[in-house]
Design an enzyme around this catalytic site. Structure first.
Site, PDB file in Angstrom:
ATOM      1  N   SER A   9      29.091  11.660  32.618  1.00 21.66           N
ATOM      2  CA  SER A   9      30.459  12.118  32.833  1.00 21.66           C
ATOM      3  C   SER A   9      31.453  10.964  32.697  1.00 21.66           C
ATOM      4  O   SER A   9      31.416   9.993  33.463  1.00 21.66           O
ATOM      5  CB  SER A   9      30.584  12.741  34.223  1.00 21.66           C
ATOM      6  OG  SER A   9      31.954  12.973  34.494  1.00 21.66           O
ATOM      7  N   HIS A  34      30.041  14.380  28.855  1.00 19.24           N
ATOM      8  CA  HIS A  34      30.695  15.362  29.730  1.00 19.24           C
ATOM      9  C   HIS A  34      32.127  14.916  30.010  1.00 19.24           C
ATOM     10  O   HIS A  34      32.379  13.774  30.391  1.00 19.24           O
ATOM     11  CB  HIS A  34      29.899  15.455  31.037  1.00 19.24           C
ATOM     12  CG  HIS A  34      30.338  16.532  31.968  1.00 19.24           C
ATOM     13  ND1 HIS A  34      29.955  17.849  31.837  1.00 19.24           N
ATOM     14  CD2 HIS A  34      31.121  16.483  33.081  1.00 19.24           C
ATOM     15  CE1 HIS A  34      30.483  18.564  32.824  1.00 19.24           C
ATOM     16  NE2 HIS A  34      31.210  17.762  33.594  1.00 19.24           N
ATOM     17  N   ASP A  36      35.608  15.852  32.095  1.00 21.11           N
ATOM     18  CA  ASP A  36      36.142  16.612  33.231  1.00 21.11           C
ATOM     19  C   ASP A  36      37.654  16.685  33.170  1.00 21.11           C
ATOM     20  O   ASP A  36      38.339  15.680  33.382  1.00 21.11           O
ATOM     21  CB  ASP A  36      35.736  15.921  34.540  1.00 21.11           C
ATOM     22  CG  ASP A  36      34.258  16.061  34.827  1.00 21.11           C
ATOM     23  OD1 ASP A  36      33.795  17.215  34.928  1.00 21.11           O
ATOM     24  OD2 ASP A  36      33.572  15.025  34.940  1.00 21.11           O
ATOM     25  N   MET A  38      40.978  18.207  34.918  1.00 22.69           N
ATOM     26  CA  MET A  38      41.424  18.780  36.200  1.00 22.69           C
ATOM     27  C   MET A  38      42.928  18.987  36.194  1.00 22.69           C
ATOM     28  O   MET A  38      43.655  18.185  35.604  1.00 22.69           O
ATOM     29  CB  MET A  38      41.085  17.817  37.345  1.00 22.69           C
ATOM     30  CG  MET A  38      39.637  17.417  37.420  1.00 22.69           C
ATOM     31  SD  MET A  38      39.345  16.330  38.829  1.00 22.69           S
ATOM     32  CE  MET A  38      37.678  15.796  38.461  1.00 22.69           C
ATOM     33  N   HIS A  67      34.284  20.300  30.632  1.00 21.60           N
ATOM     34  CA  HIS A  67      34.291  21.059  31.893  1.00 21.60           C
ATOM     35  C   HIS A  67      35.738  21.189  32.355  1.00 21.60           C
ATOM     36  O   HIS A  67      36.343  20.227  32.813  1.00 21.60           O
ATOM     37  CB  HIS A  67      33.431  20.275  32.902  1.00 21.60           C
ATOM     38  CG  HIS A  67      33.413  20.854  34.279  1.00 21.60           C
ATOM     39  ND1 HIS A  67      32.975  20.134  35.375  1.00 21.60           N
ATOM     40  CD2 HIS A  67      33.766  22.078  34.758  1.00 21.60           C
ATOM     41  CE1 HIS A  67      33.056  20.889  36.451  1.00 21.60           C
ATOM     42  NE2 HIS A  67      33.537  22.064  36.115  1.00 21.60           N
ATOM     43  N   MET A  69      38.326  22.238  34.852  1.00 17.55           N
ATOM     44  CA  MET A  69      38.590  22.603  36.252  1.00 17.55           C
ATOM     45  C   MET A  69      40.071  22.931  36.350  1.00 17.55           C
ATOM     46  O   MET A  69      40.860  22.217  36.983  1.00 17.55           O
ATOM     47  CB  MET A  69      38.200  21.433  37.169  1.00 17.55           C
ATOM     48  CG  MET A  69      36.700  21.317  37.339  1.00 17.55           C
ATOM     49  SD  MET A  69      36.205  19.701  37.946  1.00 17.55           S
ATOM     50  CE  MET A  69      36.058  18.831  36.397  1.00 17.55           C
ATOM     51  N   MET A 138      27.676  23.852  39.867  1.00 18.25           N
ATOM     52  CA  MET A 138      28.249  22.694  40.567  1.00 18.25           C
ATOM     53  C   MET A 138      27.406  22.408  41.810  1.00 18.25           C
ATOM     54  O   MET A 138      27.202  23.290  42.653  1.00 18.25           O
ATOM     55  CB  MET A 138      29.693  22.969  40.987  1.00 18.25           C
ATOM     56  CG  MET A 138      30.693  23.059  39.852  1.00 18.25           C
ATOM     57  SD  MET A 138      30.634  21.687  38.693  1.00 18.25           S
ATOM     58  CE  MET A 138      30.991  20.297  39.763  1.00 18.25           C
ATOM     59  N   ASP A 176      25.814  19.741  37.838  1.00 19.54           N
ATOM     60  CA  ASP A 176      26.863  18.702  37.846  1.00 19.54           C
ATOM     61  C   ASP A 176      27.237  18.342  39.282  1.00 19.54           C
ATOM     62  O   ASP A 176      27.702  19.203  40.037  1.00 19.54           O
ATOM     63  CB  ASP A 176      28.083  19.274  37.103  1.00 19.54           C
ATOM     64  CG  ASP A 176      29.235  18.307  36.981  1.00 19.54           C
ATOM     65  OD1 ASP A 176      29.085  17.127  37.340  1.00 19.54           O
ATOM     66  OD2 ASP A 176      30.309  18.760  36.498  1.00 19.54           O
TER      67      ASP A 176
HETATM   68  C1  DX5 Z   1      33.204  16.629  39.631  1.00 13.76           C
HETATM   69  C2  DX5 Z   1      32.951  16.564  38.153  1.00 13.76           C
HETATM   70  C3  DX5 Z   1      31.705  15.843  37.802  1.00 13.76           C
HETATM   71  C4  DX5 Z   1      31.699  14.396  38.223  1.00 13.76           C
HETATM   72  C5  DX5 Z   1      30.277  14.073  38.599  1.00 13.76           C
HETATM   73  O1  DX5 Z   1      34.213  17.510  39.884  1.00 13.76           O
HETATM   74  O2  DX5 Z   1      32.839  17.857  37.613  1.00 13.76           O
HETATM   75  O3  DX5 Z   1      31.373  15.975  36.445  1.00 13.76           O
HETATM   76  O4  DX5 Z   1      32.133  13.516  37.221  1.00 13.76           O
HETATM   77  O5  DX5 Z   1      30.238  12.824  39.177  1.00 13.76           O
HETATM   78  P1  DX5 Z   1      28.979  12.314  39.988  1.00 13.76           P
HETATM   79  O6  DX5 Z   1      27.806  12.363  39.051  1.00 13.76           O
HETATM   80  O7  DX5 Z   1      29.361  10.935  40.379  1.00 13.76           O
HETATM   81  O8  DX5 Z   1      28.807  13.235  41.162  1.00 13.76           O
HETATM   82 ZN    ZN Z   2      32.037  18.057  35.543  1.00 16.08          ZN
END
Ligand code: DX5
Ligand code: ZN
Length: 217
Positions: A9, A34, A36, A38, A67, A69, A138, A176
């Protein structure tokens, strides 16, 4: 046994040196990258959006596992398809018309994945699972890297594995949040196909070897 798909990620990368961290990912045995995104509404945090994706796209040599969010993921199908994103992950909790969104993702030429928060039961996918390329479970509450793994996720993987296998489907299971060598093993043994790992990879003194460790699970 085949080795799991590993999707480091980018959220845990060093944003002052993204070129260096992406070069590491390109040289690694990671399968995907990956990403993320947000919005500060669906999750209590902001990360990054299209300017970063557009900047990294030409140099990343791994398929992008995005991903979202965000509250209205369907708005961005076209933009992500233009960026040749491999998999578009949308949260179950924000899609009133999930079947329509999944169809739009497929029509745009991407793999469609539905993401479930820790409290959302896998059984809610019973009438859409046949249309999905992947389910992303998740194992932390989304919004931050470096959180503690929620152990109950292992039970969700077991139940989802059974649902997929009973129907003879090829839908992948990705997990994840809080993934490391120990939690990753529990997940792979329960039937997970793909693991996202942020802090475990980028926080390691040897990220290439951390990825190899996960590949060997
Ligand atoms: C959290 C993200 C993850 C995050 C995971 O909301 O969706 O992808 O980057 O990080 P770790 O592996 O450190 O939990
Ligand atoms: Zn993620």
């Amino acid at each position: 046994m085949k080795s799991p798909i590993i999707s480091p990620s980018l959220l845990s990368a060093d944003f002052l040196h993204l070129d260096r961290d992406i070069d590491m990912i390109n040289r690694s045995n990671a399968d995907w990258l990956h990403i993320d995104v947000m919005d500060g509404v669906f999750v209590p945090n902001l990360s990054f959006g299209f300017p970063i994706l557009e900047a990294i796209k030409p140099v990343v040599r791994k398929p992008l596992d995005v991903h979202l969010m965000i509250v209205e993921p369907a708005k961005f199908v076209k933009e992500l398809a233009t960026l040749e994103v491999h998999t578009m992950n949308v949260h179950y909790e924000v899609c009133n018309h999930l079947h329509r969104v999944v169809g739009a993702i497929h029509d745009a030429g991407m793999q469609a994945a539905v993401t479930l928060n820790p409290h959302t039961p896998v059984e809610l996918l019973t009438d859409i699972i046949q249309d999905l390329d992947m389910v992303l479970l998740m194992s932390v509450n989304p919004g931050y890297g470096g959180q503690k793994f929620i152990t109950h996720t292992v039970d969700k993987v077991t139940r989802l594995r059974r649902m997929i296998d009973d129907r003879g489907l090829k839908t992948l299971i990705e997990v994840d949040g809080g993934v490391n060598a120990a939690t990753g093993k529990l997940l792979v043994d329960a039937g997970a196909d793909a693991l996202v790992a942020g802090s475990y990879v980028f926080g390691s003194d040897d990220p290439l070897e951390a990825i190899n460790t996960l590949k060997r699970l």
